[in-house]
Design a protein around this motif. Structure first.
Motif, PDB file in Angstrom:
ATOM      1  N   UNK A 145      18.471  -3.696  55.626  1.00 34.99           N
ATOM      2  CA  UNK A 145      18.873  -4.789  56.512  1.00 34.99           C
ATOM      3  C   UNK A 145      20.199  -5.349  56.035  1.00 34.99           C
ATOM      4  N   UNK A 146      21.188  -5.395  56.930  1.00 31.70           N
ATOM      5  CA  UNK A 146      22.504  -5.931  56.583  1.00 31.70           C
ATOM      6  C   UNK A 146      22.714  -7.259  57.275  1.00 31.70           C
ATOM      7  N   UNK A 147      23.104  -8.268  56.507  1.00 28.67           N
ATOM      8  CA  UNK A 147      23.426  -9.578  57.069  1.00 28.67           C
ATOM      9  C   UNK A 147      24.926  -9.769  56.931  1.00 28.67           C
ATOM     10  N   UNK A 148      25.644  -9.673  58.048  1.00 27.08           N
ATOM     11  CA  UNK A 148      27.105  -9.778  58.041  1.00 27.08           C
ATOM     12  C   UNK A 148      27.510 -11.105  58.676  1.00 27.08           C
ATOM     13  N   UNK A 149      27.533 -12.158  57.840  1.00 29.28           N
ATOM     14  CA  UNK A 149      27.974 -13.464  58.336  1.00 29.28           C
ATOM     15  C   UNK A 149      29.480 -13.510  58.475  1.00 29.28           C
ATOM     16  N   UNK A 150      30.191 -12.646  57.720  1.00 27.55           N
ATOM     17  CA  UNK A 150      31.649 -12.530  57.784  1.00 27.55           C
ATOM     18  C   UNK A 150      31.980 -11.049  57.913  1.00 27.55           C
ATOM     19  N   UNK A 151      33.195 -10.729  58.378  1.00 26.89           N
ATOM     20  CA  UNK A 151      33.583  -9.312  58.399  1.00 26.89           C
ATOM     21  C   UNK A 151      33.574  -8.743  56.979  1.00 26.89           C
ATOM     22  N   UNK A 152      33.265  -7.457  56.869  1.00 27.99           N
ATOM     23  CA  UNK A 152      33.267  -6.831  55.545  1.00 27.99           C
ATOM     24  C   UNK A 152      34.655  -6.963  54.949  1.00 27.99           C
ATOM     25  N   UNK A 153      34.740  -7.115  53.632  1.00 24.76           N
ATOM     26  CA  UNK A 153      36.035  -7.467  53.038  1.00 24.76           C
ATOM     27  C   UNK A 153      36.743  -6.316  52.343  1.00 24.76           C
ATOM     28  N   UNK A 154      36.153  -5.142  52.293  1.00 23.82           N
ATOM     29  CA  UNK A 154      36.816  -3.994  51.684  1.00 23.82           C
ATOM     30  C   UNK A 154      36.604  -2.789  52.588  1.00 23.82           C
ATOM     31  N   UNK A 171      17.483   1.139  59.841  1.00 25.96           N
ATOM     32  CA  UNK A 171      18.667   0.300  59.643  1.00 25.96           C
ATOM     33  C   UNK A 171      18.697  -0.847  60.649  1.00 25.96           C
ATOM     34  N   UNK A 172      18.762  -2.063  60.162  1.00 27.04           N
ATOM     35  CA  UNK A 172      18.889  -3.260  61.006  1.00 27.04           C
ATOM     36  C   UNK A 172      20.119  -4.036  60.540  1.00 27.04           C
ATOM     37  N   UNK A 173      20.971  -4.427  61.489  1.00 21.58           N
ATOM     38  CA  UNK A 173      22.199  -5.163  61.157  1.00 21.58           C
ATOM     39  C   UNK A 173      22.236  -6.453  61.969  1.00 21.58           C
ATOM     40  N   UNK A 174      22.454  -7.570  61.291  1.00 19.51           N
ATOM     41  CA  UNK A 174      22.640  -8.858  61.957  1.00 19.51           C
ATOM     42  C   UNK A 174      24.103  -9.244  61.741  1.00 19.51           C
ATOM     43  N   UNK A 175      24.831  -9.421  62.861  1.00 16.94           N
ATOM     44  CA  UNK A 175      26.258  -9.758  62.802  1.00 16.94           C
ATOM     45  C   UNK A 175      26.458 -11.131  63.440  1.00 16.94           C
ATOM     46  N   UNK A 176      27.231 -11.967  62.768  1.00 16.10           N
ATOM     47  CA  UNK A 176      27.557 -13.298  63.299  1.00 16.10           C
ATOM     48  C   UNK A 176      29.057 -13.387  63.547  1.00 16.10           C
ATOM     49  N   UNK A 177      29.448 -14.085  64.621  1.00 18.42           N
ATOM     50  CA  UNK A 177      30.876 -14.318  64.862  1.00 18.42           C
ATOM     51  C   UNK A 177      31.329 -15.550  64.090  1.00 18.42           C
TER      52      UNK A 177
END
Length: 198
Positions: A145-154, A171-177
């Motif tokens: 599970x990926x929690x992407x509160x910000x864009x990946x930085x690298x 695979x589960x991904x949570x993306x926030x704007x």
């Protein structure tokens, strides 16, 4: 997370001392009390207070035995808690399911920001309900599970995280704007300078 585990917890306290090379200085002995040293939290060193329960996921912080799969970053599940050892079952890798005993060991943080050296004798483990992308490299997991509160930085960071799962259904991904709202896309950061000399 650990509160949902119904097993009784056991608390382990470390034994912290200032290294002998620094203890000759009387000023350090007066300023750096046992309470002060116990309160230090450093990367790669377990905390002074370690609260564990049977069934809790943990991660090794040191290389213990490569042949048994006990390396820095190995994930395990606690199966029994004793006074001087912790029994755990390996969760990933070629030794999955194997039970191992983990004893306390002395560790000295290598952080250059400390003006003195101290030693902490504690189990080389920490609770691990989640892992950083750096720690997950080289592991294979059935569910990620990926929690992407910000864009990946690298550049490549998103690939490393997503490629750890053995089946896309796991695979589960949570993306926030930027407003904290759910989104269905993220920015893949690419540093254009790396292409300058191609």
């Amino acid at each position: 997370m650990n509160d949902k585990n119904k097993f009784q917890s056991k608390t382990y306290l470390s034994c912290d001392t200032i290294c002998k090379a620094d203890s000759n200085n009387g000023i350090l002995g007066d300023v750096h009390t046992t309470e002060f040293i116990n309160g230090i939290r450093a990367s790669g060193v377990p905390n002074h207070v370690l609260i564990l329960k049977v069934g809790s996921p943990i991660m090794l912080l040191r290389n213990i035995d490569h042949t048994m799969g006990l390396c820095n970053g190995t994930r395990l599940v606690v199966s029994r808690l004793a006074e001087h050892v912790v029994e755990a079952k390996i969760m990933t890798g070629t030794h999955v399911g194997k039970k191992v005993l983990i004893a306390r060991m002395s560790m000295t943080p290598s952080d250059p920001r400390f003006p003195f050296k101290f030693q902490r004798k504690q189990f080389p483990i920490m609770l691990s309900y989640a892992m950083t992308i750096n720690k997950i490299q080289g592991q294979t997991l059935t569910h990620v599970g990926l929690l992407l509160k910000k864009p990946v930085f690298v550049h490549g960071q998103l690939y490393v995280a997503a490629s750890r799962v053995t089946n896309p259904k796991g695979l589960k991904i949570v993306i926030c704007d930027e407003n904290g709202q759910d989104s269905n896309s993220t920015i893949n950061v690419v540093y254009k300078k790396i292409f300058n000399n191609l």
